[in-house]
Design a protein around this motif. Structure first.
Motif, short mmCIF file in Angstrom:
data_model
loop_
_atom_site.label_atom_id
_atom_site.label_comp_id
_atom_site.label_asym_id
_atom_site.label_seq_id
_atom_site.Cartn_x
_atom_site.Cartn_y
_atom_site.Cartn_z
N GLU A 109 -88.39 50.37 -4.74
CA GLU A 109 -88.19 48.93 -4.82
C GLU A 109 -88.82 48.21 -3.62
OE1 GLU A 109 -83.94 48.60 -7.15
OE2 GLU A 109 -83.92 49.22 -5.05
N GLN A 110 -88.68 48.80 -2.43
CA GLN A 110 -89.30 48.23 -1.24
C GLN A 110 -90.82 48.22 -1.39
OE1 GLN A 110 -87.76 50.63 1.94
NE2 GLN A 110 -85.82 49.51 2.05
N ILE A 128 -79.88 43.36 2.32
CA ILE A 128 -80.45 43.55 0.98
C ILE A 128 -81.59 44.55 1.02
CG2 ILE A 128 -81.71 42.40 -0.90
CD1 ILE A 128 -80.07 39.87 -0.26
N TRP A 129 -82.48 44.43 2.01
CA TRP A 129 -83.64 45.34 2.14
C TRP A 129 -83.17 46.79 2.23
CZ3 TRP A 129 -88.78 45.00 1.59
CH2 TRP A 129 -89.57 46.03 2.10
N LYS A 156 -92.15 42.52 6.21
CA LYS A 156 -91.90 43.50 5.14
C LYS A 156 -92.85 44.69 5.19
CE LYS A 156 -89.69 40.23 2.08
NZ LYS A 156 -89.68 39.54 0.80
N GLU A 213 -89.19 38.79 -7.92
CA GLU A 213 -89.82 38.64 -6.61
C GLU A 213 -89.62 37.23 -6.09
OE1 GLU A 213 -91.03 41.27 -5.06
OE2 GLU A 213 -90.65 42.46 -6.84
N ARG A 232 -80.50 48.14 1.14
CA ARG A 232 -79.88 48.64 -0.11
C ARG A 232 -80.92 49.01 -1.15
NH1 ARG A 232 -75.75 44.32 0.46
NH2 ARG A 232 -77.10 43.11 -0.91
N LYS A 233 -82.14 48.54 -0.98
CA LYS A 233 -83.20 48.87 -1.93
C LYS A 233 -83.69 50.29 -1.67
CE LYS A 233 -84.84 44.15 -2.44
NZ LYS A 233 -85.97 43.26 -2.45
N ASN A 234 -84.06 50.98 -2.75
CA ASN A 234 -84.65 52.30 -2.56
C ASN A 234 -86.12 52.14 -2.17
OD1 ASN A 234 -86.31 52.15 -4.94
ND2 ASN A 234 -84.54 52.78 -6.19
N GLU A 253 -91.96 45.55 -3.79
CA GLU A 253 -91.89 44.22 -3.19
C GLU A 253 -93.09 43.98 -2.26
OE1 GLU A 253 -88.87 41.49 -0.53
OE2 GLU A 253 -88.03 43.09 -1.79
#
Length: 177
Positions: free
Chosen positions: A78-79, A70-71, A165, A143, A73-75, A82
């Protein structure tokens, strides 16, 4: 360690509120390692604390578990959002702990943790990762969060968040490659 502190001092000098980030990004992950070590020191101090070191009520913290599929796939935005939301939650939760702690030895570690969250924000800005302020009511519904009821749980979440993260975000910062 002295080199890392010098880097942080230069960073503090270069970035005052309202001024642009320094010309050179901070891509050295030893800076993050320093923050992680200090978070572990706070956690160790908490474990030895016997009185005046509890949370008055449960606090909301970021989920530290990372699902790499999932991480990835985030741009980048988005990362970053988060991580910024997680840092905001940690700042709120550790601030709540600070307000309730009466043990002076632990207070200095908590103060240091709060200062380091502020410094991490400066590191992120040096990497062109813009601050993402959560909405007035807190983090957005997307979130993942959970609640902890003890100071030791909170400080463990802090360490895990930095090691997880935040480290992923910093190690993959486009400006550093």
């Amino acid at each position: 360690c002295a080199g890392i502190l010098a880097t942080l001092c230069v960073q503090d000098h270069w970035t005052r509120p309202g001024l642009p980030s320094p010309l050179r990004p901070i891509c050295d992950l030893r800076v993050l390692k320093h923050f992680i070590e200090e978070a572990r020191d706070a956690q160790a101090a908490m474990l030895t604390c016997k009185e005046g070191c509890g949370l008055p009520e449960p606090v909301t913290v970021p989920q530290t578990k990372v699902d790499f599929s999932i991480w990835e796939r985030k741009n980048a935005l988005e990362q970053a959002q988060e991580v910024q939301s997680g840092l905001w939650l940690l700042n709120q939760a550790i601030g709540s702990l600070r307000a309730s702690v009466t043990n002076t030895a632990l207070q200095s570690h908590i103060d240091n943790s709060l200062i380091n969250i502020f410094r991490i924000g400066k590191v992120l800005r040096s990497l062109d990762i813009q601050e993402c302020n959560p909405p007035a009511g807190g983090v957005s519904g997307g979130e993942e969060t959970w609640r902890v009821s003890s100071a030791s749980e909170l400080l463990q979440v802090h360490v895990n968040f930095l090691r997880g993260k935040l480290q992923l975000l910093l190690s993959n910062a486009p400006i550093c490659h």
